[in-house]
Enzyme design. Sequence first.
Site, short mmCIF file in Angstrom:
data_model
loop_
_atom_site.label_atom_id
_atom_site.label_comp_id
_atom_site.label_asym_id
_atom_site.label_seq_id
_atom_site.Cartn_x
_atom_site.Cartn_y
_atom_site.Cartn_z
N CYS A 1 5.18 -7.38 7.49
CA CYS A 1 6.13 -6.87 8.48
C CYS A 1 6.46 -7.97 9.47
CB CYS A 1 5.55 -5.66 9.20
SG CYS A 1 6.73 -4.78 10.25
N CYS B 1 3.94 -5.18 15.86
CA CYS B 1 3.49 -4.15 16.80
C CYS B 1 1.99 -4.34 17.01
CB CYS B 1 3.80 -2.76 16.27
SG CYS B 1 5.57 -2.44 16.06
N GLU C 1 9.35 -2.40 8.09
CA GLU C 1 10.37 -1.66 8.84
C GLU C 1 11.49 -1.29 7.87
OE1 GLU C 1 12.93 0.23 10.61
OE2 GLU C 1 11.37 -0.33 12.06
N CYS D 1 3.05 8.43 1.68
CA CYS D 1 3.53 7.41 2.61
C CYS D 1 3.78 6.13 1.82
CB CYS D 1 2.48 7.18 3.71
SG CYS D 1 2.93 5.91 4.90
N GLU E 1 0.81 -1.21 0.00
CA GLU E 1 0.00 0.00 0.00
C GLU E 1 0.85 1.26 0.00
OE1 GLU E 1 -3.60 -1.96 2.69
OE2 GLU E 1 -2.39 -0.33 3.50
N CYS F 1 -0.68 -2.02 15.30
CA CYS F 1 -0.51 -1.77 13.86
C CYS F 1 -1.14 -2.89 13.06
CB CYS F 1 0.99 -1.66 13.53
SG CYS F 1 1.31 -1.44 11.77
N SER G 1 10.79 6.44 9.08
CA SER G 1 10.28 6.05 10.39
C SER G 1 10.75 4.65 10.74
CB SER G 1 8.75 6.09 10.38
OG SER G 1 8.23 5.64 11.62
N CYS H 1 -2.44 1.82 7.88
CA CYS H 1 -1.54 0.93 7.16
C CYS H 1 -2.01 -0.52 7.20
CB CYS H 1 -0.14 1.04 7.77
SG CYS H 1 1.11 0.17 6.84
N ASN I 1 -5.91 5.01 14.82
CA ASN I 1 -6.81 4.78 13.69
C ASN I 1 -7.35 3.35 13.82
OD1 ASN I 1 -8.20 4.86 11.27
ND2 ASN I 1 -6.49 5.72 10.10
N PHE J 1 7.70 5.49 18.88
CA PHE J 1 8.07 5.39 20.30
C PHE J 1 6.93 4.78 21.12
CE2 PHE J 1 9.86 7.18 24.31
CZ PHE J 1 11.15 6.68 24.15
#
Length: 395
Positions: free
Chosen positions: A138, A142, A199, A131, A118, A145, A230, A372, A329, A253
């Site tokens: 990934c 996380c 990442e 973005c 995406e 996410c 990021s 995302c 989100n 963070f």
Amino acid sequence: MTAAPDAPITQDVLTLPRKPDEGGPINLVGLTRDALREALIAAGTPDKQAKMRAGQIWQWIYQKGVRDFDAMTNLAKPYRALLAEHFTIAVPEIVRREVSTDGTRKYLLRIAGGHEVEAVYIPEEGRGTLCVSSQVGCTLTCSFCHTGTQRLVRNLTAGEIVGQIMVARDDLGEWVPSGTGSDAAPRLLSNIVLMGMGEPLYNFENVRDAMKIAMDGEGISLSRRRITLSTSGVVPEIHRTAAEIGCLLAVSFHATTDEVRDRLVPINKRWNIAALLDALRDYPKASNSERITFEYVMLKGVNDSDDDARRLVKLIEGIPAKINLIPFNEWPGAPYERSSGNRIRAFADIIYKAGYASPIRTPRGEDIMAACGQLKSDTERARKSKRQIEAEARL
């Protein structure tokens, strides 16, 4: 910018080509300047012409958005035929495109192997941010996410990363300059953030090469200060990013204690908050960038207390920084809820009074699943449902 005039092509260039890849044509998108030059030489371009030819082709691809060698009119027709025999100019294919009521555009893109990633374009007054993704899926998992729910398939190539920029510029119609000097209109795609799927620092070389292409002054020509990478905290690669890319840095963070960050950002178990902050303290000086952006997603009852705000201020003391507060989100099945507006504003006020910028990001594109990984998952669910319907119809 006017490309260099055409130079004569000798007959042996056309009759004795040395194919750079017997397995098929090479995609020129994503090759560095040096790699492009070497590929042209391998295909039969004389060494003395290769640098000039690489510069001409580079401008056609990245300055003008041309995908057809026949359109490269400052190259002789026989040389264009040689290029078409050995090379291709390919970018990801748009599988699905959604446009939000707020102007946000989200693209589901198909790359080699049939995989999908995406990219999201976010328009703002006087600028526009794209973005981009760096991996299919990934590996970081996380917990807040949506991409973390999708398994890692592979790294994207440099061509697939810069190709996302090219697809967005196609869609925006931004290849032809709208003027120069005071007559120039603001660029529609003026900024890049590597905050999409994956990442970036686990795919360092491809990300570096793609960003160098984006920053090249004879092509897409984005300043390194217009690019933000990021990371969730891949500590060993942070100094390398400063030395080899030099873009702005953002850090996912999201917590002020190792206990909470271990749960939200599992990479913290390998490089904890203290190790991450040690790596960040030298980054602005090493990269000549202004400050670090600390990304902090606001999760109700998890990381949004006044005590969290005070700890955050204490942790980043001495680091040139701003804190981006991100209302969560929400996505279907998410294990968290978004903090209330009042709670976010109170958190921001503590940070602001401590002397740090603390903008609250306005959620964008919620009506098109702009978080995302959401569009990919929604598309996969729809395909699964369609397969089930077709299977049932056959019974």
